[in-house]
Design an enzyme around this catalytic site. Structure first.
Site, PDB file in Angstrom:
ATOM      1  CG  ASP A  31      -0.352  -0.523   2.651  1.00 23.18           C
ATOM      2  OD1 ASP A  31       0.818  -0.327   2.743  1.00 23.18           O
ATOM      3  OD2 ASP A  31      -1.004  -1.205   3.144  1.00 23.18           O
ATOM      4  CG  ASP A  85      -9.513  -1.915  11.944  1.00 22.94           C
ATOM      5  OD1 ASP A  85      -8.633  -2.548  11.725  1.00 22.94           O
ATOM      6  OD2 ASP A  85      -9.739  -0.728  11.426  1.00 22.94           O
ATOM      7  CG  HIS A 113      -6.627  -2.611   8.800  1.00 21.57           C
ATOM      8  ND1 HIS A 113      -6.639  -1.769   9.885  1.00 21.57           N
ATOM      9  CD2 HIS A 113      -5.167  -2.334   8.494  1.00 21.57           C
ATOM     10  CE1 HIS A 113      -5.289  -1.207  10.216  1.00 21.57           C
ATOM     11  NE2 HIS A 113      -4.805  -1.578   9.171  1.00 21.57           N
ATOM     12  CD  GLU A 129      -9.109   1.202   7.818  1.00 26.22           C
ATOM     13  OE1 GLU A 129      -9.208   0.113   8.739  1.00 26.22           O
ATOM     14  OE2 GLU A 129      -8.250   2.000   8.006  1.00 26.22           O
TER      15      GLU A 129
END
Length: 260
Positions: A67, A136, A138, A143
């Site tokens: 990314d 979370d 991801h 996300e």
């Protein structure tokens, strides 16, 4: 999905680096998928040591970053291309032109994302993808709520992720709101996925994606469908797993010929 629980980060780095070492000696032109953050650093340190001490050769290899932030200029110290260069690729003999990353400054982000996918496909895909996981759930910057079939694209960061990443910037105000990330569908095409999670703050996410249902609310759970996914954990990250003793027993009795 194979879950391996190890005493600490040094052992995790050695085991993951060993898999990459074996891959490169078997296939010198291998394509590696590189992640940033703190989780992969022990792997990169061990690979750099093996290059320096044992001559592990990266000269024919290619690497693709997972990314990139949108809007950070090339050379910005917190751009992921620069982080990967600083933490890993500058320490081994991989050719700079063989290190690829998404273009977060492109005028046409959609076209740049398509071109990135095509460049991976032109090299017959990623052989081994390194991943971390967010608190979370991801992976990459997919996300919660991301499509399980998603491809490389622009994504908005939730505030929890921006807060988690603020430690790398002067303040949260300097953390970009958008990124370009490989999608979950893209990640799933890697032939081998190695995910690293350490620390008690990752324990809930680990339990959710390893033992919970496959769901877009926990993007990493898609790895339950991957034919060759390896999850490397320290004791703290594994502390909420219901089947931790089973995972330990399975790994302790694993036939040596299976490898990682």
């Amino acid at each position: 999905m194979e879950v391996v629980i190890l005493p600490g980060t040094r052992q995790i780095g050695q085991l993951a680096a060993g898999a990459i070492d074996d891959l490169l000696r078997r296939k010198p032109q291998a394509v590696l998928g590189l992640a940033t953050g703190s989780s992969p650093l022990p792997i990169y340190d061990e690979l750099a040591a093996r290059h320096g001490q044992d001559g592990l050769d990266f000269s024919q290899a290619h690497a693709f970053a997972l990314d990139e932030y949108v809007g950070l200029e090339p050379g910005h110290p917190e751009s992921y291309r620069e982080v990967i260069r600083r933490e890993f690729t500058s320490r081994v003999n991989i050719a700079p032109e063989n290190v690829h990353s998404p273009d977060g400054t492109a005028k046409d982000i959609l076209a740049a994302c398509s071109a990135y996918e095509e460049s991976m496909q032109a090299l017959d895909g990623v052989d081994l993808q390194i991943l971390g996981v967010g608190t979370d759930g991801h992976i990459g910057f997919n996300e919660p709520g991301s499509s399980l079939a998603s491809r490389t694209r622009i994504k908005s960061l939730i505030e929890q992720t921006r807060r988690d990443n603020a430690r790398f910037f002067k303040s949260i105000a300097n953390v970009p709101h958008h990124v370009v990330t490989q999608g979950l569908g893209t990640i799933m095409e890697a032939r081998h996925v190695v995910l690293v999670a350490t620390g008690a703050q990752k324990a809930q996410a680990v339990r959710d994606f390893v033992e919970g249902p496959v769901s877009a609310i926990c993007p990493a759970s898609v790895l339950q469908f991957h034919p060759h996914a390896t999850v490397l954990l320290d004791e703290a990250a594994a502390s909420s797993l219901k089947l931790a003793d089973f995972y330990r027993h399975t790994y302790d009795n694993k036939p040596s010929w299976q490898g990682l």
